[in-house]
Design a protein around this motif. Structure first.
Motif, PDB file in Angstrom:
ATOM      1  N   LEU A 122       0.842  -1.194   0.000  1.00 48.29           N
ATOM      2  CA  LEU A 122       0.000   0.000   0.000  1.00 48.29           C
ATOM      3  C   LEU A 122       0.876   1.242   0.000  1.00 48.29           C
ATOM      4  O   LEU A 122       1.819   1.339   0.793  1.00 48.29           O
ATOM      5  CB  LEU A 122      -0.895  -0.010   1.252  1.00 48.29           C
ATOM      6  N   GLY A 123       0.568   2.188  -0.883  1.00 49.79           N
ATOM      7  CA  GLY A 123       1.234   3.478  -0.881  1.00 49.79           C
ATOM      8  C   GLY A 123       0.247   4.554  -0.476  1.00 49.79           C
ATOM      9  O   GLY A 123      -0.897   4.547  -0.939  1.00 49.79           O
ATOM     10  N   ILE A 124       0.668   5.471   0.392  1.00 49.87           N
ATOM     11  CA  ILE A 124      -0.207   6.553   0.847  1.00 49.87           C
ATOM     12  C   ILE A 124       0.516   7.875   0.687  1.00 49.87           C
ATOM     13  O   ILE A 124       1.624   8.058   1.216  1.00 49.87           O
ATOM     14  CB  ILE A 124      -0.631   6.374   2.315  1.00 49.87           C
ATOM     15  N   VAL A 125      -0.120   8.805  -0.045  1.00 47.52           N
ATOM     16  CA  VAL A 125       0.370  10.179  -0.139  1.00 47.52           C
ATOM     17  C   VAL A 125      -0.480  11.017   0.800  1.00 47.52           C
ATOM     18  O   VAL A 125      -1.700  11.127   0.621  1.00 47.52           O
ATOM     19  CB  VAL A 125       0.290  10.715  -1.574  1.00 47.52           C
ATOM     20  N   GLY A 126       0.162  11.603   1.790  1.00 48.07           N
ATOM     21  CA  GLY A 126      -0.547  12.338   2.833  1.00 48.07           C
ATOM     22  C   GLY A 126      -0.278  11.695   4.169  1.00 48.07           C
ATOM     23  O   GLY A 126       0.016  10.494   4.255  1.00 48.07           O
ATOM     24  N   ALA A 127      -0.377  12.490   5.243  1.00 45.26           N
ATOM     25  CA  ALA A 127      -0.068  11.959   6.569  1.00 45.26           C
ATOM     26  C   ALA A 127      -0.985  12.529   7.652  1.00 45.26           C
ATOM     27  O   ALA A 127      -0.655  12.463   8.835  1.00 45.26           O
ATOM     28  CB  ALA A 127       1.394  12.252   6.923  1.00 45.26           C
ATOM     29  N   GLY A 128      -2.141  13.063   7.242  1.00 41.35           N
ATOM     30  CA  GLY A 128      -3.076  13.641   8.195  1.00 41.35           C
ATOM     31  C   GLY A 128      -4.071  12.619   8.722  1.00 41.35           C
ATOM     32  O   GLY A 128      -3.912  11.410   8.535  1.00 41.35           O
ATOM     33  N   VAL A 129      -5.138  13.127   9.355  1.00 44.78           N
ATOM     34  CA  VAL A 129      -6.111  12.219   9.974  1.00 44.78           C
ATOM     35  C   VAL A 129      -6.831  11.360   8.940  1.00 44.78           C
ATOM     36  O   VAL A 129      -7.136  10.191   9.205  1.00 44.78           O
ATOM     37  CB  VAL A 129      -7.127  12.995  10.838  1.00 44.78           C
ATOM     38  N   ARG A 152       4.891  15.840   1.892  1.00 40.62           N
ATOM     39  CA  ARG A 152       5.834  16.908   1.572  1.00 40.62           C
ATOM     40  C   ARG A 152       6.570  17.394   2.826  1.00 40.62           C
ATOM     41  O   ARG A 152       7.635  17.983   2.720  1.00 40.62           O
ATOM     42  CB  ARG A 152       5.100  18.070   0.895  1.00 40.62           C
ATOM     43  N   THR A 153       5.993  17.124   4.007  1.00 36.03           N
ATOM     44  CA  THR A 153       6.687  17.395   5.270  1.00 36.03           C
ATOM     45  C   THR A 153       7.225  16.075   5.801  1.00 36.03           C
ATOM     46  O   THR A 153       6.466  15.216   6.262  1.00 36.03           O
ATOM     47  CB  THR A 153       5.732  18.031   6.294  1.00 36.03           C
ATOM     48  N   ARG A 154       8.531  15.905   5.706  1.00 34.97           N
ATOM     49  CA  ARG A 154       9.154  14.621   6.030  1.00 34.97           C
ATOM     50  C   ARG A 154       8.822  14.168   7.456  1.00 34.97           C
ATOM     51  O   ARG A 154       8.565  12.994   7.703  1.00 34.97           O
ATOM     52  CB  ARG A 154      10.669  14.733   5.860  1.00 34.97           C
ATOM     53  N   GLY A 155       8.817  15.114   8.388  1.00 34.69           N
ATOM     54  CA  GLY A 155       8.530  14.758   9.770  1.00 34.69           C
ATOM     55  C   GLY A 155       7.155  14.160   9.949  1.00 34.69           C
ATOM     56  O   GLY A 155       6.962  13.225  10.743  1.00 34.69           O
ATOM     57  N   HIS A 156       6.162  14.681   9.203  1.00 37.80           N
ATOM     58  CA  HIS A 156       4.809  14.124   9.274  1.00 37.80           C
ATOM     59  C   HIS A 156       4.794  12.684   8.757  1.00 37.80           C
ATOM     60  O   HIS A 156       4.118  11.814   9.315  1.00 37.80           O
ATOM     61  CB  HIS A 156       3.842  14.983   8.475  1.00 37.80           C
ATOM     62  N   ALA A 157       5.551  12.457   7.672  1.00 43.64           N
ATOM     63  CA  ALA A 157       5.621  11.101   7.120  1.00 43.64           C
ATOM     64  C   ALA A 157       6.274  10.143   8.104  1.00 43.64           C
ATOM     65  O   ALA A 157       5.833   8.995   8.259  1.00 43.64           O
ATOM     66  CB  ALA A 157       6.380  11.115   5.801  1.00 43.64           C
ATOM     67  N   GLU A 158       7.324  10.594   8.775  1.00 38.12           N
ATOM     68  CA  GLU A 158       7.997   9.741   9.763  1.00 38.12           C
ATOM     69  C   GLU A 158       7.051   9.385  10.911  1.00 38.12           C
ATOM     70  O   GLU A 158       7.012   8.234  11.368  1.00 38.12           O
ATOM     71  CB  GLU A 158       9.239  10.453  10.298  1.00 38.12           C
ATOM     72  N   ALA A 171       6.536  -0.382   7.601  1.00 44.85           N
ATOM     73  CA  ALA A 171       6.305   0.891   6.915  1.00 44.85           C
ATOM     74  C   ALA A 171       7.627   1.568   6.608  1.00 44.85           C
ATOM     75  O   ALA A 171       8.575   1.496   7.399  1.00 44.85           O
ATOM     76  CB  ALA A 171       5.440   1.812   7.777  1.00 44.85           C
ATOM     77  N   VAL A 172       7.673   2.224   5.436  1.00 39.73           N
ATOM     78  CA  VAL A 172       8.857   2.996   5.042  1.00 39.73           C
ATOM     79  C   VAL A 172       8.400   4.364   4.551  1.00 39.73           C
ATOM     80  O   VAL A 172       7.266   4.532   4.097  1.00 39.73           O
ATOM     81  CB  VAL A 172       9.668   2.285   3.936  1.00 39.73           C
ATOM     82  N   VAL A 173       9.285   5.332   4.644  1.00 41.79           N
ATOM     83  CA  VAL A 173       9.013   6.682   4.165  1.00 41.79           C
ATOM     84  C   VAL A 173       9.661   6.855   2.796  1.00 41.79           C
ATOM     85  O   VAL A 173      10.854   6.585   2.620  1.00 41.79           O
ATOM     86  CB  VAL A 173       9.551   7.743   5.148  1.00 41.79           C
ATOM     87  N   ALA A 174       8.866   7.273   1.830  1.00 37.50           N
ATOM     88  CA  ALA A 174       9.361   7.500   0.466  1.00 37.50           C
ATOM     89  C   ALA A 174       9.840   8.945   0.328  1.00 37.50           C
ATOM     90  O   ALA A 174       9.390   9.841   1.050  1.00 37.50           O
ATOM     91  CB  ALA A 174       8.259   7.209  -0.549  1.00 37.50           C
ATOM     92  N   GLY A 175      10.733   9.143  -0.638  1.00 40.37           N
ATOM     93  CA  GLY A 175      11.318  10.467  -0.808  1.00 40.37           C
ATOM     94  C   GLY A 175      10.583  11.363  -1.768  1.00 40.37           C
ATOM     95  O   GLY A 175      10.770  12.585  -1.756  1.00 40.37           O
TER      96      GLY A 175
END
Length: 318
Positions: A122-129, A152-158, A171-175
């Protein structure tokens, strides 16, 4: 009448409950057992009032609406639920969490019927609720071995990736957008972007996409060339999509011959996938029927568990 608060919604129902209810709602829509009216908006300087309304028959037998007001102070959501059996006002339900649950559930239903059965990445773009709700719901219908996250905010993705790991999944964080799409079976876009960012070259054969971020005609997450890659495009309401699905509207008139109601897929009137290499899209907008079936389940649980606050309602009733 019951007043049901946000914290009670989260305590009364789960994502599994929401998925079952929303699938029921689409099944009723596909069989003529529900009526859905597209969202209407009243817009003034500094404020937008949104209203969705519908009727659900079957085991639910309710009518009602979800309404929410957006201002510079934020957005407030509420569902108003009436009984078709008695005509009485059953409940007023605070509906921010309800909306997250039913939006995640709608994507889960679409994924169940439209994604390849062996989908596991699964790939997810976005890190909000809403992105978190998408993950929570999709983890119920996919045998996940990996979740890739990009913000786009790396910290949110982490932070989001840590949350996913806390639920027992890798889970991994994409660049970038290309990396988050690479090798995924199901892609979710859950952002507030005005401009499209997923393009045709990001999409591999066999991918299913749940695009949930926009319900305005002038906003999109999927570029026209990405939309036109799809063989089947499901929406929760075609009439509503023609008014506010910017991803599809921007792709031009040719796209509409591929657009079908998700309800038709659920009842088997339309195949959700033509083959393993098909590209499929669910363009999620959010409709009243999704809200109403979940609201009725919440109300029933609240009555059974003696939750909510009883409020006397003295409307005219003859």
């Amino acid at each position: 009448m019951l007043l049901i608060r946000e914290f009670e919604v989260d305590e009364l129902v789960s994502f599994d409950d929401a998925i079952r209810a929303v699938e029921d709602g689409f099944r009723l829509l596909g069989s003529g057992g529900a009526v859905n009216l597209p969202r209407r908006r009243a817009i003034a300087s500094g404020a937008v009032l949104h209203v969705l309304q519908g009727i659900v028959l079957g085991d639910y037998k309710v009518a009602g609406l979800k309404t929410y007001l957006s201002t510079r102070y934020g957005t407030r959501f509420v569902v108003v639920l009436f009984s078709l059996d008695s005509g009485e006002l059953l409940a007023v339900i605070e509906a921010d969490r309800l909306g997250q649950l039913r939006t995640g559930a709608a994507s889960a239903v679409a994924t169940k019927y439209m994604a390849r059965r062996d989908s596991s990445v699964l790939g997810i773009v976005g890190a909000g609720v809403q992105a978190r709700a998408q993950f929570e719901a999709l983890s119920r219908v996919l045998n996940l071995r990996l979740v890739k996250v990009f913000s786009r905010t790396r910290g949110h993705a982490e932070e989001f990736a840590s949350f996913i790991r806390s639920r027992g999944f890798d889970a991994v964080v994409a660049g970038d957008y290309g990396e988050v799409c690479k090798g995924v079976d199901v892609l979710v876009t859950a952002t507030n972007s005005r401009d499209p960012f997923i393009r045709s070259n990001h999409i591999a054969p066999g991918m299913h996409i749940n695009a949930i971020g926009s319900n305005w005609a002038n906003r999109a997450e999927l570029a026209p060339d990405a939309v036109l890659r799809a063989d089947v495009i499901a929406v929760d309401d075609v009439g509503q999509a023609r008014e506010e699905a910017g991803d599809l509207i921007m792709a031009g008139d040719a796209v509409w011959s591929r657009v079908v109601p998700l309800a038709d897929v659920v009842v088997g009137r339309v195949r959700g996938r033509q083959g393993d290499d098909s590209v499929t899209i669910f363009k999620s907008l959010g409709i009243a029927v999704e809200d109403l079936v979940l609201a009725k389940l919440i109300y029933d649980r609240a009555v059974r568990e003696r939750r909510g606050v009883e409020v006397e309602f003295r409307g005219v009733f003859r």
